[in-house]
Design a protein around this motif. Structure first.
Motif, PDB file in Angstrom:
ATOM      1  N   ARG A   1       0.831  -1.207   0.000  1.00  0.00           N
ATOM      2  CA  ARG A   1       0.000   0.000   0.000  1.00  0.00           C
ATOM      3  C   ARG A   1       0.865   1.256   0.000  1.00  0.00           C
ATOM      4  NH1 ARG A   1      -2.196   1.907   5.296  1.00  0.00           N
ATOM      5  NH2 ARG A   1      -4.237   1.735   4.365  1.00  0.00           N
TER       6      ARG A   1
ATOM      7  N   TYR B   1       0.094  -0.595  -5.033  1.00  0.00           N
ATOM      8  CA  TYR B   1      -1.352  -0.407  -5.145  1.00  0.00           C
ATOM      9  C   TYR B   1      -2.073  -1.056  -3.974  1.00  0.00           C
ATOM     10  CZ  TYR B   1      -0.112   0.639  -9.971  1.00  0.00           C
ATOM     11  OH  TYR B   1       0.440   1.184 -11.090  1.00  0.00           O
ATOM     12  N   PRO B   2      -3.377  -0.747  -3.824  1.00  0.00           N
ATOM     13  CA  PRO B   2      -4.157  -1.473  -2.809  1.00  0.00           C
ATOM     14  C   PRO B   2      -4.132  -2.979  -3.087  1.00  0.00           C
ATOM     15  CG  PRO B   2      -5.413   0.390  -3.661  1.00  0.00           C
ATOM     16  CD  PRO B   2      -4.193   0.276  -4.508  1.00  0.00           C
ATOM     17  N   LEU B   3      -4.214  -3.773  -2.039  1.00  0.00           N
ATOM     18  CA  LEU B   3      -4.089  -5.228  -2.188  1.00  0.00           C
ATOM     19  C   LEU B   3      -5.160  -5.834  -3.083  1.00  0.00           C
ATOM     20  CD1 LEU B   3      -3.218  -6.507   1.401  1.00  0.00           C
ATOM     21  CD2 LEU B   3      -1.720  -6.265  -0.565  1.00  0.00           C
ATOM     22  N   GLU B   4      -6.377  -5.275  -3.018  1.00  0.00           N
ATOM     23  CA  GLU B   4      -7.484  -5.903  -3.748  1.00  0.00           C
ATOM     24  C   GLU B   4      -7.577  -5.451  -5.204  1.00  0.00           C
ATOM     25  OE1 GLU B   4      -9.029  -8.352  -2.601  1.00  0.00           O
ATOM     26  OE2 GLU B   4      -8.259  -8.199  -0.574  1.00  0.00           O
ATOM     27  N   LEU B   5      -6.657  -4.575  -5.622  1.00  0.00           N
ATOM     28  CA  LEU B   5      -6.697  -4.113  -7.016  1.00  0.00           C
ATOM     29  C   LEU B   5      -6.217  -5.240  -7.935  1.00  0.00           C
ATOM     30  CD1 LEU B   5      -7.252  -1.476  -8.696  1.00  0.00           C
ATOM     31  CD2 LEU B   5      -4.796  -1.180  -8.732  1.00  0.00           C
ATOM     32  N   GLY B   6      -6.999  -5.503  -8.976  1.00  0.00           N
ATOM     33  CA  GLY B   6      -6.702  -6.645  -9.852  1.00  0.00           C
ATOM     34  C   GLY B   6      -5.625  -6.353 -10.873  1.00  0.00           C
ATOM     35  N   THR B   7      -4.376  -6.265 -10.446  1.00  0.00           N
ATOM     36  CA  THR B   7      -3.280  -6.023 -11.383  1.00  0.00           C
ATOM     37  C   THR B   7      -2.482  -7.303 -11.591  1.00  0.00           C
ATOM     38  OG1 THR B   7      -1.956  -5.308  -9.523  1.00  0.00           O
ATOM     39  CG2 THR B   7      -2.941  -3.586 -10.851  1.00  0.00           C
ATOM     40  N   GLN B   8      -1.734  -7.305 -12.667  1.00  0.00           N
ATOM     41  CA  GLN B   8      -0.919  -8.474 -12.991  1.00  0.00           C
ATOM     42  C   GLN B   8       0.549  -8.146 -12.721  1.00  0.00           C
ATOM     43  OE1 GLN B   8      -1.460  -9.661 -17.070  1.00  0.00           O
ATOM     44  NE2 GLN B   8      -1.979 -11.718 -16.389  1.00  0.00           N
ATOM     45  N   PRO B   9       1.251  -8.967 -11.936  1.00  0.00           N
ATOM     46  CA  PRO B   9       2.658  -8.658 -11.676  1.00  0.00           C
ATOM     47  C   PRO B   9       3.520  -8.857 -12.924  1.00  0.00           C
ATOM     48  CG  PRO B   9       2.050 -10.756 -10.675  1.00  0.00           C
ATOM     49  CD  PRO B   9       0.800 -10.180 -11.256  1.00  0.00           C
TER      50      PRO B   9
ATOM     51  N   PRO C   1       6.768  -9.991 -15.035  1.00  0.00           N
ATOM     52  CA  PRO C   1       7.621 -11.166 -14.820  1.00  0.00           C
ATOM     53  C   PRO C   1       8.966 -10.837 -14.173  1.00  0.00           C
ATOM     54  CG  PRO C   1       7.285 -10.743 -17.157  1.00  0.00           C
ATOM     55  CD  PRO C   1       6.425  -9.783 -16.429  1.00  0.00           C
ATOM     56  N   SER C   2       9.405  -9.566 -14.284  1.00  0.00           N
ATOM     57  CA  SER C   2      10.702  -9.213 -13.683  1.00  0.00           C
ATOM     58  C   SER C   2      10.551  -8.735 -12.247  1.00  0.00           C
ATOM     59  CB  SER C   2      11.366  -8.123 -14.524  1.00  0.00           C
ATOM     60  OG  SER C   2      10.521  -6.995 -14.579  1.00  0.00           O
TER      61      SER C   2
ATOM     62  N   ASN D   1      11.713  -3.874 -11.908  1.00  0.00           N
ATOM     63  CA  ASN D   1      12.927  -4.652 -12.115  1.00  0.00           C
ATOM     64  C   ASN D   1      14.010  -4.191 -11.132  1.00  0.00           C
ATOM     65  OD1 ASN D   1      14.876  -6.348 -13.036  1.00  0.00           O
ATOM     66  ND2 ASN D   1      14.806  -5.657 -15.173  1.00  0.00           N
TER      67      ASN D   1
ATOM     68  N   GLY E   1      15.894  -5.971  -9.245  1.00  0.00           N
ATOM     69  CA  GLY E   1      17.101  -6.797  -9.310  1.00  0.00           C
ATOM     70  C   GLY E   1      18.157  -6.125 -10.176  1.00  0.00           C
TER      71      GLY E   1
ATOM     72  N   GLN F   1      10.355 -13.288  -9.716  1.00  0.00           N
ATOM     73  CA  GLN F   1      11.814 -13.427  -9.552  1.00  0.00           C
ATOM     74  C   GLN F   1      12.223 -13.840  -8.137  1.00  0.00           C
ATOM     75  OE1 GLN F   1      13.998 -13.313 -12.094  1.00  0.00           O
ATOM     76  NE2 GLN F   1      12.118 -13.193 -13.270  1.00  0.00           N
TER      77      GLN F   1
ATOM     78  N   ASP G   1      -9.165  -9.475  -7.370  1.00  0.00           N
ATOM     79  CA  ASP G   1      -7.717  -9.330  -7.589  1.00  0.00           C
ATOM     80  C   ASP G   1      -7.105 -10.636  -8.083  1.00  0.00           C
ATOM     81  OD1 ASP G   1      -8.159 -10.339  -4.896  1.00  0.00           O
ATOM     82  OD2 ASP G   1      -6.001 -10.106  -4.594  1.00  0.00           O
TER      83      ASP G   1
ATOM     84  N   ASN H   1     -13.655  -2.131  -9.407  1.00  0.00           N
ATOM     85  CA  ASN H   1     -12.556  -2.676  -8.611  1.00  0.00           C
ATOM     86  C   ASN H   1     -11.560  -1.578  -8.222  1.00  0.00           C
ATOM     87  OD1 ASN H   1      -9.485  -4.003  -9.270  1.00  0.00           O
ATOM     88  ND2 ASN H   1     -10.682  -4.953  -7.643  1.00  0.00           N
TER      89      ASN H   1
ATOM     90  N   GLU I   1      -8.788  -0.467   1.273  1.00  0.00           N
ATOM     91  CA  GLU I   1      -7.412  -0.401   1.763  1.00  0.00           C
ATOM     92  C   GLU I   1      -7.224   0.754   2.759  1.00  0.00           C
ATOM     93  OE1 GLU I   1      -4.736  -2.553   0.424  1.00  0.00           O
ATOM     94  OE2 GLU I   1      -3.946  -1.807   2.318  1.00  0.00           O
TER      95      GLU I   1
END
Lengths: 335, 148
Positions: free
Chosen positions: A144, A148-156, A158-159, A201, A203, A275, B79, B98, B106
């Motif tokens: 947070r 973003y807020p935990l419940e937000l539907g985002t995609q991590p 790959p890096s 990224n 790393g 990662q 999510d 959402n 939050e």
């Protein structure tokens, strides 16, 4: 005593008498599950907010490390703590109940290295006898603040890496105890900026700092790359570890055999973690649980800890700043 | 050591990239399913309310989808869908719901006024501003064109 450019050897022996670690449920299912002192069943631990949970985790590791070493609170000269939250509210709020002097340190995820280095300067100069180092991070609290807020539907990406929920503490002392590891050298790291701007990224942002600190440490001490059984970087992740290997190789140092990364190791491969792990609790928990116990069991003799930190805030990224890295090296050996 | 420019080039060449097939396909499928559900509600309302105008049916459908988007966010499910679908679950109106419900949840911890109410639009705010500003611009152009 100063050695080389940025390396300091303590004038007195500094012994790591005891450690304590606590981790969240995901980390508890990870690679070092049997080593942690406590694994949480959920991310709340009966607290209303994740910040409060993190404070409770810090409190737990400080309390336990004092209890396990048969010392009283009045025997501890200082708590050197750090975390990732604004104004260090987790580690300092945890320390408010102990009536022990407190120093807050911040090097992002490299804070555990800074805490160990500062403690070694305090003890090595004969100013203090017993110092507790503790750092930690909580996934929910860090998300947070930095993302973003935990419940937000985002995609991590790959890096990217997953912030660990973990805290670790170590009790450093001038008093000798048989069979415990000894802190033998610290190399204070420079801020290294290679102008990586991608906050997904880290790393890549931290690897140049890690390379710089490791190579400075080896040159300063005159030790070869085979001196250490293991070099543990903090949270470079799988890709960052490869990048560090590449950077060192270009400088003529082959760290292939001994180079490990706590962030890349903390989860099992089948856990979905991109990662690997990151956070101020990452190396703290892996060191205080796995590395420390393996050293005491005699399975590791010489270890170089190189916690790595990416220096950024939500605002600095939005203002177009790049992400500088920092890494501190601390040598821990069985003597 | 390498210089910054050389290093950035090395990183952009070697850093792990998003696999297009693995992300486009779920985004397409889940985004498509959400839209199918929306179309299902449109058909349902048209059937239940034969007298209603098309714009009314559209509004009802949007409200229903927003409700379910917020509800699934509250249950901690949206999510997880987003983790698989990516833009597939961000672009439909459920994603908009959402983006408002998640910061509201939050930041509830910082209180109703300075937490929930103040932070509710931290993510959706730019979308709303863009929507309002562009509608004003289109409105002005429309007025000028109509006058000419």
């Amino acid at each position: 005593m100063r050695k080389g450019k940025h390396t300091y050897l303590p004038e007195a022996g500094i012994y790591i008498l005891n450690t304590c670690s606590i981790v969240g449920p995901n980390e508890g299912r990870g690679r070092f599950s049997s080593y942690y002192d406590q694994v949480l069943e959920d991310y709340d631990w009966d607290c209303k907010t994740h910040e409060k949970t993190e404070i409770k985790m810090h409190k737990f590791v400080i309390e336990q490390v004092i209890e396990n070493s048969n010392l009283g609170r009045s025997d501890i000269d200082c708590i050197v703590g750090g975390d990732l939250l604004n104004q260090l509210v987790a580690s300092t709020f945890a320390a408010r109940e102990f009536e022990i002097p407190c120093l807050g340190v911040y090097s992002a995820c490299a804070s555990f290295g800074e805490a160990l280095s500062v403690s070694s300067f305090l003890i090595g100069k004969g100013n203090m006898n017993n110092v507790i180092c503790c750092t930690g991070s909580h996934f929910g609290a860090v998300e947070r603040q930095f993302r973003y807020p935990l419940e937000l539907g985002t995609q991590p990406a790959p890096s990217s890496q997953y912030t660990v929920t973990a805290a670790g503490s170590a009790l450093l002392s001038v008093n000798y105890k048989e069979g415990v590891p000894c802190l033998t050298a610290c190399t204070v790291g420079k801020i290294v900026d290679y102008h990586i701007c991608d906050a997904n990224n880290m790393g890549a942002a931290m690897a140049p700092a890690a390379a710089d600190t490791i190579l400075t440490h080896l040159k300063d001490t005159g030790r070869g790359e085979d001196y250490y059984d293991y070099i543990f970087t903090g949270d470079l992740g799988k890709y960052g570890r490869e990048t560090l290997y590449y950077l060192c190789k270009k400088q003529g140092y082959d760290l292939g055999g001994c180079l490990n990364d706590c962030g890349a190791l903390i989860y099992k491969d089948k856990q979905k973690d991109m990662q690997g792990g990151s956070g101020a609790g990452c190396l703290a928990a892996v060191f205080t649980a796995y590395i420390y116990k393996e050293m005491r069991a005699g399975n590791m003799k010489r270890v170089l800890l190189v916690p790595t930190g990416a220096l950024l805030s939500k605002g600095s990224s939005l203002q177009g700043e790049s992400i500088p890295g920092i890494a501190h090296a601390v040598a821990v050996e069985m003597v | 050591m390498m210089d910054g420019k050389e290093y950035c080039e090395y990183v952009s060449k070697t850093a792990p990239k998003t696999s297009e097939l693995k992300t486009l396909l779920p985004a397409f499928c889940i985004g498509g399913i959400i839209c199918m559900i929306g179309q299902g509600f449109t058909d349902l309302y048209a059937y239940l309310l034969p007298e209603a105008e098309e714009s009314m049916i559209g509004a009802l459908t949007s409200m229903t989808m927003i409700f379910f988007g917020a509800l699934l966010t509250g249950f901690g499910i949206y999510d997880k869908i987003g983790g698989i679908a990516g833009a597939g679950s961000i672009v439909p109106i459920t994603g908009f719901a959402n983006s408002i419900a998640s910061p509201a949840m939050e930041f509830r911890k910082e209180g109703i006024i300075f937490g929930l109410m103040a932070k509710m639009f931290v993510i959706a705010g730019p979308v709303i501003v863009t929507g309002v500003v562009s509608s004003v611009i289109v409105g002005i152009i429309y007025t000028i064109v109509a006058a000419v």
